[in-house]
Design a protein around this motif. Structure first.
Motif, PDB file in Angstrom:
ATOM      1  N   UNK A  14       3.693   8.864   2.022  1.00  0.00           N
ATOM      2  CA  UNK A  14       4.034  10.170   1.643  1.00  0.00           C
ATOM      3  C   UNK A  14       3.163  11.382   2.289  1.00  0.00           C
ATOM      4  N   UNK A  15       3.787  12.506   2.586  1.00  0.00           N
ATOM      5  CA  UNK A  15       2.686  13.636   2.821  1.00  0.00           C
ATOM      6  C   UNK A  15       3.351  14.468   1.863  1.00  0.00           C
ATOM      7  N   UNK A  16       2.736  14.964   0.857  1.00  0.00           N
ATOM      8  CA  UNK A  16       2.770  15.723  -0.309  1.00  0.00           C
ATOM      9  C   UNK A  16       2.321  17.183  -0.173  1.00  0.00           C
ATOM     10  N   UNK A  17       3.138  18.253  -0.466  1.00  0.00           N
ATOM     11  CA  UNK A  17       2.827  19.612   0.045  1.00  0.00           C
ATOM     12  C   UNK A  17       3.200  20.555  -1.041  1.00  0.00           C
ATOM     13  N   UNK A  18       2.884  21.738  -0.973  1.00  0.00           N
ATOM     14  CA  UNK A  18       3.412  22.876  -1.593  1.00  0.00           C
ATOM     15  C   UNK A  18       3.065  24.158  -1.261  1.00  0.00           C
ATOM     16  N   UNK A  19       3.713  25.058  -1.514  1.00  0.00           N
ATOM     17  CA  UNK A  19       3.200  26.524  -0.797  1.00  0.00           C
ATOM     18  C   UNK A  19       1.776  26.848  -1.525  1.00  0.00           C
ATOM     19  N   UNK A  20       0.997  27.370  -0.160  1.00  0.00           N
ATOM     20  CA  UNK A  20      -0.596  27.787  -0.888  1.00  0.00           C
ATOM     21  C   UNK A  20      -0.536  28.683  -2.057  1.00  0.00           C
ATOM     22  N   UNK A  21       0.307  29.553  -2.234  1.00  0.00           N
ATOM     23  CA  UNK A  21       0.282  30.497  -3.588  1.00  0.00           C
ATOM     24  C   UNK A  21       0.440  29.517  -4.929  1.00  0.00           C
ATOM     25  N   UNK A  37       0.708  14.951   8.723  1.00  0.00           N
ATOM     26  CA  UNK A  37       1.772  14.123   7.944  1.00  0.00           C
ATOM     27  C   UNK A  37       1.763  12.849   9.259  1.00  0.00           C
ATOM     28  N   UNK A  38       1.750  11.501   8.885  1.00  0.00           N
ATOM     29  CA  UNK A  38       2.238  10.566   9.673  1.00  0.00           C
ATOM     30  C   UNK A  38       3.652  10.599  10.218  1.00  0.00           C
ATOM     31  N   UNK A  39       3.838  10.247  11.199  1.00  0.00           N
ATOM     32  CA  UNK A  39       5.307  10.157  11.779  1.00  0.00           C
ATOM     33  C   UNK A  39       6.452   9.815  11.009  1.00  0.00           C
ATOM     34  N   UNK A  50       0.871  -1.216  -0.018  1.00  0.00           N
ATOM     35  CA  UNK A  50      -0.144   0.026   0.181  1.00  0.00           C
ATOM     36  C   UNK A  50       1.023   1.050  -0.110  1.00  0.00           C
ATOM     37  N   UNK A  51       0.671   2.153  -0.984  1.00  0.00           N
ATOM     38  CA  UNK A  51       1.090   3.417  -1.043  1.00  0.00           C
ATOM     39  C   UNK A  51       0.261   4.349  -0.728  1.00  0.00           C
ATOM     40  N   UNK A  52       0.541   5.174   0.502  1.00  0.00           N
ATOM     41  CA  UNK A  52      -0.302   6.043   0.997  1.00  0.00           C
ATOM     42  C   UNK A  52       0.110   7.485   0.595  1.00  0.00           C
ATOM     43  N   UNK A  53      -0.597   8.468   0.067  1.00  0.00           N
ATOM     44  CA  UNK A  53      -0.203   9.728  -0.314  1.00  0.00           C
ATOM     45  C   UNK A  53      -1.325  10.716   0.503  1.00  0.00           C
ATOM     46  N   UNK A  54      -0.998  11.693   1.411  1.00  0.00           N
ATOM     47  CA  UNK A  54      -1.753  12.462   2.120  1.00  0.00           C
ATOM     48  C   UNK A  54      -1.098  13.886   1.474  1.00  0.00           C
ATOM     49  N   UNK A  55      -1.978  14.854   1.859  1.00  0.00           N
ATOM     50  CA  UNK A  55      -1.547  16.315   1.402  1.00  0.00           C
ATOM     51  C   UNK A  55      -2.656  17.088   1.314  1.00  0.00           C
ATOM     52  N   UNK A  56      -2.496  18.352   1.132  1.00  0.00           N
ATOM     53  CA  UNK A  56      -3.358  19.347   0.803  1.00  0.00           C
ATOM     54  C   UNK A  56      -3.693  19.629  -0.546  1.00  0.00           C
ATOM     55  N   UNK A  57      -4.859  20.115  -0.938  1.00  0.00           N
ATOM     56  CA  UNK A  57      -5.363  20.195  -2.252  1.00  0.00           C
ATOM     57  C   UNK A  57      -4.382  21.071  -3.132  1.00  0.00           C
ATOM     58  N   UNK A  58      -4.314  20.299  -4.379  1.00  0.00           N
ATOM     59  CA  UNK A  58      -3.411  20.783  -5.348  1.00  0.00           C
ATOM     60  C   UNK A  58      -1.824  20.899  -5.318  1.00  0.00           C
ATOM     61  N   UNK A  59      -1.571  19.826  -4.091  1.00  0.00           N
ATOM     62  CA  UNK A  59      -0.273  19.466  -3.856  1.00  0.00           C
ATOM     63  C   UNK A  59       0.559  18.550  -4.880  1.00  0.00           C
TER      64      UNK A  59
END
Ligand code: DC
Length: 218
Positions: free
Chosen positions: A135-142, A185-187, A6-15
């Motif tokens: 994974x916790x995928x993110x990017x700046x809000x802008x 993000x998971x630890x 299982x590959x888990x990818x979490x993060x905010x919208x449009x990351x």
């Protein structure tokens, strides 16, 4: 305990997590579940019935009764449905009603493939805490607002990037501040910041992590 990889990818919208999830699913021939579609589907059903997504019992009933056939042909990708999805997602009964389906998908992916990729907000923390790779995928809000605006603008020329930015911040705040399964993000998640990465570079970084973990798993 998942029986498949299982590959888990979490993060905010449009990351970029959705695009990465699709690329990973193609690369490893894993089944893909975009768990946001479940919350969007429930939200769409509530809106379509003329009800209020904040109405706890109405949203819970829609989630208990949810089936993908019920949203066939529905446009669940609009910003209105996205905002309503974030509201119904804070409802503990909605989350409980959708949990089992997600866990079954991860443990026993369709078509007997060897693994599953799930993307969302709470996959590594709640849905699949034993995921093989997180994974916790993110990017700046802008940057995220700019990406989302580029996606939505062709169908909604009146939409400004500032509107999208404001909606995105509200959604981030609601998704991260809720009591039930907040976006976090998971630890043991790998942080992947895509602010300055092309999708190819982000995918290459994700593959390095996945291949390393899979090698160790044998
Ligand atoms: O990823 P998305 O934009 O399609 O998700 C829509 C909303 O659904 C998001 O604002 C929060 C919610 N969601 C959630 O709470 N948990 C998930 N695993 C996936 C989505």
């Amino acid at each position: 305990m998942p029986t498949s990889m299982v590959v888990a990818l979490d993060g905010p919208a449009a990351s970029g997590k959705g695009t990465l999830a699709r690329l990973i699913s193609d690369q490893y021939t894993f089944a893909h579940l975009d768990t946001g579609t479940l919350y969007r589907g429930v939200a769409w059903l509530v809106l379509e019935a003329g009800d209020d997504p904040m109405d706890h019992d109405v949203a819970a009933a829609a989630a208990l009764d949810y089936a993908v056939e019920k949203i066939a042909g529905a446009d669940i990708r609009t910003s209105e449905v996205g905002a309503a999805a974030s509201v119904v997602a804070a409802n503990a009964e909605v989350r409980a009603a959708l949990l089992d389906f997600q866990r079954r998908f991860a443990g026993c992916p369709p078509n007997r493939v060897g693994g599953a990729v799930l993307d969302g907000r709470d996959i590594g923390t709640v849905v699949c805490p034993d995921a093989t790779v997180k994974f916790f995928v993110t990017a700046s809000p802008r940057v995220r607002a700019h990406r989302r605006w580029l996606e939505l603008a062709p169908a909604r020329p009146e939409l400004t990037e500032a509107d999208v930015y404001k909606d995105l911040l509200e959604r981030d705040e609601r998704d991260a501040a809720r009591d039930n399964a907040p976006m976090t993000a998971a630890d043991d998640a790998e942080l992947l910041d895509t602010t300055h990465l092309s999708i190819d570079a982000a995918f290459a970084a994700a593959r390095r992590v996945i291949d390393g973990v899979f090698r160790r798993c044998g």
